[in-house]
Design an enzyme around this catalytic site. Sequence first.
Site, PDB file in Angstrom:
ATOM      1  N   GLU A 165       0.800  -1.226   0.000  1.00 41.81           N
ATOM      2  CA  GLU A 165       0.000   0.000   0.000  1.00 41.81           C
ATOM      3  C   GLU A 165       0.835   1.280   0.000  1.00 41.81           C
ATOM      4  O   GLU A 165       0.790   2.057   0.965  1.00 41.81           O
ATOM      5  CB  GLU A 165      -0.960   0.014   1.203  1.00 41.81           C
ATOM      6  N   GLU A 367      -5.210  -8.575   1.208  1.00 43.96           N
ATOM      7  CA  GLU A 367      -5.850  -8.213   2.482  1.00 43.96           C
ATOM      8  C   GLU A 367      -7.333  -7.975   2.253  1.00 43.96           C
ATOM      9  O   GLU A 367      -7.723  -7.310   1.300  1.00 43.96           O
ATOM     10  CB  GLU A 367      -5.292  -6.909   3.086  1.00 43.96           C
TER      11      GLU A 367
HETATM   12  C1  PNW Z   1      -4.237  -1.577   5.680  1.00 42.15           C
HETATM   13  N1  PNW Z   1      -7.171   4.169   4.811  1.00 42.15           N
HETATM   14  O1  PNW Z   1      -4.183  -0.272   6.143  1.00 42.15           O
HETATM   15  C2  PNW Z   1      -2.888  -2.137   6.068  1.00 42.15           C
HETATM   16  O2  PNW Z   1      -2.186  -2.790   5.039  1.00 42.15           O
HETATM   17  C3  PNW Z   1      -2.899  -2.921   7.341  1.00 42.15           C
HETATM   18  O3  PNW Z   1      -1.631  -2.834   7.944  1.00 42.15           O
HETATM   19  C4  PNW Z   1      -4.016  -2.422   8.247  1.00 42.15           C
HETATM   20  O4  PNW Z   1      -3.979  -2.975   9.531  1.00 42.15           O
HETATM   21  C5  PNW Z   1      -5.320  -2.740   7.549  1.00 42.15           C
HETATM   22  O5  PNW Z   1      -5.351  -2.186   6.244  1.00 42.15           O
HETATM   23  C6  PNW Z   1      -6.557  -2.297   8.305  1.00 42.15           C
HETATM   24  O6  PNW Z   1      -6.576  -0.901   8.447  1.00 42.15           O
HETATM   25  C7  PNW Z   1      -4.986   0.769   5.781  1.00 42.15           C
HETATM   26  O7  PNW Z   1      -7.298   5.096   5.646  1.00 42.15           O
HETATM   27  C8  PNW Z   1      -5.070   1.832   6.675  1.00 42.15           C
HETATM   28  O8  PNW Z   1      -7.720   4.258   3.687  1.00 42.15           O
HETATM   29  C9  PNW Z   1      -5.797   2.955   6.350  1.00 42.15           C
HETATM   30  C10 PNW Z   1      -6.438   3.029   5.131  1.00 42.15           C
HETATM   31  C11 PNW Z   1      -6.351   1.975   4.239  1.00 42.15           C
HETATM   32  C12 PNW Z   1      -5.627   0.844   4.563  1.00 42.15           C
END
Ligand code: PNW
Length: 463
Positions: A165, A367
Site C-alpha cells: 500500500e 488483504e
Molecule cells: C491496511 N485508509 O491499512 C494495512 O495494510 C494494514 O496494515 C491495516 O492494519 C489494515 O489495512 C486495516 O486498516 C490501511 O485510511 C489503513 O484508507 C488505512 C487506510 C487503508 C488501509
Amino acid sequence: MTVNFPPGFLWGTATAAYQIEGAPHEDGRTASIWDTFSHTPGKTLGGDTGDTATDHYHRRADDVRLMADLGIGAYRFSVSWPRVQPTGRGHANQPGLDFYRALVDDLLDHGIRPVLTLYHWDLPQELESAGGWPERGTAHRFADYAHLVAEALGDRVEMWTTLNEPWCSAFLGYGSGVHAPGRADDLAALRAAHHLNLAHGLGAQALRAALPSHGQVSVTLNPGVVRAFTGAPQDVDAQRRIDALATRIFTGPMLHGAYPEDLLADTAAITDWSFVHDGDPAAIKQPLDSLGINYYTPTVVAAATDNGGLPGEALEPSPFPAATGVAFHRPPGKRTAMDWSVDPTGLYDLLVRFAEEVPGLPLVVTENGAAYDDKPDGDGTVHDPERIAYLHAHLDAVRRAIADGADVRGYFLWSLLDNFEWAYGYSKRFGAVHVDYATQVRTPKSSARWYSQVARTGQLPPY
Ligand code: PNW
C-alpha cells in the site's frame, strides 16, 4: 449452494511486522518511523505503541502452530527493515535475518507457504532523518535492502512483494500526516509517491537478480473503489480525479510505464513533476508475477458545492492532495468498528477492473477483513458472527469475479491476530484470533473456525 474455488487457490492470513512483533530493541533492531511516531504524544489513540504488540517475536513458533492447526495454507508477513539492516544502508544484521529464517523454516515445516513483503511502512528512522520517501535516495536504499533480504531468504521463500500500500505510505504518512512520519505537505506526498514507485521498480529488479528463477515478484496496492455520488458530470469528474490520486498514480507507472496525463494536470499547482527523471517510468514498469490487491471499503465523492456538499450529507476529511473542490460523502450501508461501510461489490469491481486492464496478470487478494468489537464470552470463546458475514460476502464477491473471468489466485484474511492498528492503537480488533493483551493468550474466534473450514475444503459454504 456450496461453491468450489479453483484447485491450488491460496488460503492465507496476513500480518505486518510492526503490528505484531514487539521486541523493538532486541538483537540489534533500531527505530523505524513507527517507533518514533507512536512514541510522540498525541499521534496514536491512547498513546499506544508497538513496543509489545502481540509479542510475536517471542511467540513465533506458537503462532505458526496456531495457523497449522487452523489449516491455513499461506502466510503473508512483512520483514522489519530496521531489524535486518538497522541503519537502512550497508551490512546486514544477521540476528535479525535469523528471526525471519526461523519463521520461514517453521512455516515450511508445517506446509504453509511464506509470502514475504519487504516494506509494510516501517522505514528505518535513520533514512527518514535523511529525508525519507520524498528523497530519491530512499528508493536506492530500498533496492539494496531488497537485494540483501533476497540473498538471505531466496532459497526458501518463493513469493515476494516489494511494497504494501504505497498510497498509505505517501498520503497518510506525508500528506495528511495521520501515519508515520506524520508530515503534512502535499508536495512531499507526491514526491514520496514517485519515490515509492521507483523503489518498487528498482526493488523488483534487485529481486529478479538475486532470486532463483522460480522466484515470484509482486506488489500490493490498495486501489480505490471510487464511486460518484450522482451521475452528474461534475461528480463523475470528481471520481476521475480521486481515482487518479488513489490508484492510477501507482498503476500508471507500475503497469503501463507512464503517469496519467490527467493526474499531472490536476496537480500542476503543486508540482511540475520534475523529480521524475528520464527513464524512471521504464524502471518502474517491471514484469510482475501477480498483483496484490487490498480491499476494505469504497469511497464516495461528489463535486463540492458552495456549502461544501449536499444538504444533510456528512462530509469526510480527505488525505488527497489537490482535491479541493471534491466532497467526500459517507457511503451507505452497514459499518464495521472502523466506521468503514461494508460493500463487497467493491471487491468484485476491483478484481474485474484489473482483470480487464491487465489481461494475463494473476491477481491475489492480499488483504480483506473487518474490525468488530469482539469480546470473550464467560466460557472463554469469542463469537464474531459479523466478521463471518463480512468474510462470506467478500469471498462470494471473489467467487463471482473468478466466474466472470478474473484470474484470482488467493485470498489473505486481514488479520491472523488482533494487533496494533496503527493510529488506532489496540482499540480496533481485525483478528480471526483474539489476543488478550494483558496475558498474550490467543483464542481463535468463531470466524477463525469458519475460515479454517473454508481453507481446508476450498469451498464457500451456503450462508
Ligand atoms: C491496511 N485508509 O491499512 C494495512 O495494510 C494494514 O496494515 C491495516 O492494519 C489494515 O489495512 C486495516 O486498516 C490501511 O485510511 C489503513 O484508507 C488505512 C487506510 C487503508 C488501509
